[in-house]
Design an enzyme around this catalytic site. Structure first.
Site, short mmCIF file in Angstrom:
data_model
loop_
_atom_site.label_atom_id
_atom_site.label_comp_id
_atom_site.label_asym_id
_atom_site.label_seq_id
_atom_site.Cartn_x
_atom_site.Cartn_y
_atom_site.Cartn_z
N GLU A 66 0.82 -1.22 0.00
CA GLU A 66 0.00 0.00 0.00
C GLU A 66 0.85 1.27 0.00
O GLU A 66 0.52 2.25 -0.65
CB GLU A 66 -0.91 -0.03 1.23
CG GLU A 66 -2.00 1.01 1.19
CD GLU A 66 -3.00 0.82 2.31
OE1 GLU A 66 -3.63 -0.25 2.38
OE2 GLU A 66 -3.14 1.73 3.15
N ASP A 67 1.94 1.26 0.73
CA ASP A 67 2.66 2.52 1.00
C ASP A 67 4.07 2.60 0.44
O ASP A 67 4.75 3.61 0.66
CB ASP A 67 2.73 2.77 2.51
CG ASP A 67 1.37 3.03 3.13
OD1 ASP A 67 0.47 3.49 2.39
OD2 ASP A 67 1.19 2.79 4.32
P1 NDP Z 1 -6.10 8.72 6.91
O1 NDP Z 1 -6.40 7.37 6.40
O2 NDP Z 1 -5.61 9.76 6.00
O3 NDP Z 1 -5.04 8.67 8.08
C1 NDP Z 1 -5.12 7.70 9.06
C2 NDP Z 1 -4.06 6.65 8.77
O4 NDP Z 1 -2.76 7.25 8.89
C3 NDP Z 1 -4.08 5.54 9.77
O5 NDP Z 1 -5.02 4.57 9.39
C4 NDP Z 1 -2.65 5.03 9.69
O6 NDP Z 1 -2.65 4.13 8.59
C5 NDP Z 1 -1.83 6.26 9.31
N1 NDP Z 1 -1.04 6.92 10.37
C6 NDP Z 1 0.19 7.48 10.18
N2 NDP Z 1 0.63 8.07 11.28
C7 NDP Z 1 -0.32 7.88 12.23
C8 NDP Z 1 -0.39 8.25 13.60
N3 NDP Z 1 0.57 8.95 14.20
N4 NDP Z 1 -1.49 7.91 14.31
C9 NDP Z 1 -2.48 7.20 13.70
N5 NDP Z 1 -2.46 6.81 12.39
C10 NDP Z 1 -1.37 7.15 11.66
O7 NDP Z 1 -7.37 9.22 7.74
P2 NDP Z 1 -8.69 9.87 7.16
O8 NDP Z 1 -8.35 10.94 6.21
O9 NDP Z 1 -9.54 8.77 6.73
O10 NDP Z 1 -9.36 10.54 8.44
C11 NDP Z 1 -10.10 9.79 9.38
C12 NDP Z 1 -11.50 10.41 9.53
O11 NDP Z 1 -11.43 11.83 9.54
C13 NDP Z 1 -12.43 10.01 8.42
O12 NDP Z 1 -13.59 9.43 9.01
C14 NDP Z 1 -12.77 11.29 7.67
O13 NDP Z 1 -14.15 11.35 7.35
C15 NDP Z 1 -12.43 12.36 8.64
N6 NDP Z 1 -11.83 13.50 7.99
C16 NDP Z 1 -11.91 14.69 8.61
C17 NDP Z 1 -11.33 15.80 8.07
C18 NDP Z 1 -11.39 17.04 8.85
O14 NDP Z 1 -10.65 17.95 8.54
N7 NDP Z 1 -12.21 17.12 9.88
C19 NDP Z 1 -10.65 15.76 6.76
C20 NDP Z 1 -10.58 14.46 6.20
C21 NDP Z 1 -11.16 13.37 6.81
P3 NDP Z 1 -1.59 2.92 8.39
O15 NDP Z 1 -1.73 1.92 9.47
O16 NDP Z 1 -1.97 2.40 7.04
O17 NDP Z 1 -0.26 3.60 8.42
#
Ligand code: NDP
Ligand code: ZN
Length: 179
Positions: A66-67
């Site tokens: 994925e990354d």
């Molecule tokens: P992302 O998928 O962009 O980011 C989360 C992912 O980042 C995790 O699943 C993890 O994936 C990875 N990650 C890397 N560093 C960290 C860390 N320090 N802590 C936790 N995770 C980390 O998230 P979304 O954009 O989907 O946002 C989540 C929610 O927020 C959604 O429900 C969306 O609707 C909402 N949202 C809100 C916004 C706002 O501004 N209020 C804007 C956009 C979305 P991995 O394990 O694969 O590394």
């Protein structure tokens, strides 16, 4: 674990470390990305007693396709079809829009294989722990809370295969009130 099983788990750790070497997590310290796959494998092995090398290798490798530039073929050659199959199951199709990918994770969860369930549940648990202790630097409280809710929806389809892992996810989810 037998010697050959230990060897393949170490090989997966080294492979993932190399592939993620230029990447950082989203926390304020920009921690090395490899800390995350290691945390997922550590949760399975040392908090849940999982000894299956397929699950532990897939945990270490879960974000490589994925990354990073890792290909399916590369994983098949180095780790075989079984481990590669589990990694593919937990890999999002990044050509799809983010909203659809998030929805598909919810829908696909209940069809996941036993090994993929372990890896996915451990992945979500580690991400919720990170969200509470070392969250993405620029996320609002609302966005973090939304992430907890979405993770809960995905995990609803994954529950029931490992009671300890279910309980650890629930413990992590309760951190929501502190974000
Ligand atoms: P992302 O998928 O962009 O980011 C989360 C992912 O980042 C995790 O699943 C993890 O994936 C990875 N990650 C890397 N560093 C960290 C860390 N320090 N802590 C936790 N995770 C980390 O998230 P979304 O954009 O989907 O946002 C989540 C929610 O927020 C959604 O429900 C969306 O609707 C909402 N949202 C809100 C916004 C706002 O501004 N209020 C804007 C956009 C979305 P991995 O394990 O694969 O590394
Ligand atoms: Zn992950």
């Amino acid at each position: 674990m037998r010697g050959t099983e230990i060897a393949i788990v170490i090989k997966a750790a080294r492979f993932a470390a190399d592939k993620h070497r230029q990447q950082r997590r989203k926390d304020v310290d920009a921690s090395p990305y490899i800390n995350h796959p290691i945390a997922v494998a550590d949760l399975l092995a040392n908090e849940c007693g999982v000894t299956d090398p397929v699950a532990l290798c897939a945990a270490l490798l879960h974000d490589t396709i994925e990354d990073t530039d890792t290909t399916e073929q590369e994983l098949r050659q180095a780790f075989g079809d079984e481990i590669t199959g589990v990694v593919l199951e937990v890999t999002d199709d990044k050509t799809l829009a983010k909203k659809l990918r998030k929805q598909l994770q919810i829908e696909h969860a209940r069809h996941a294989s036993p090994c993929a369930r372990l890896v996915k549940l451990a992945d979500k648990t580690c991400n919720l722990r990170d969200m509470a202790t070392a969250p993405p630097a620029d996320w609002s409280a609302q966005r973090k809370a939304d992430y907890f809710d979405w993770a809960g929806e995905v995990v609803a389809g994954l529950r029931g295969s490992h009671p300890k892992l279910d309980a650890l996810f629930d413990d992590a989810w309760r951190l929501k009130e502190f974000v």
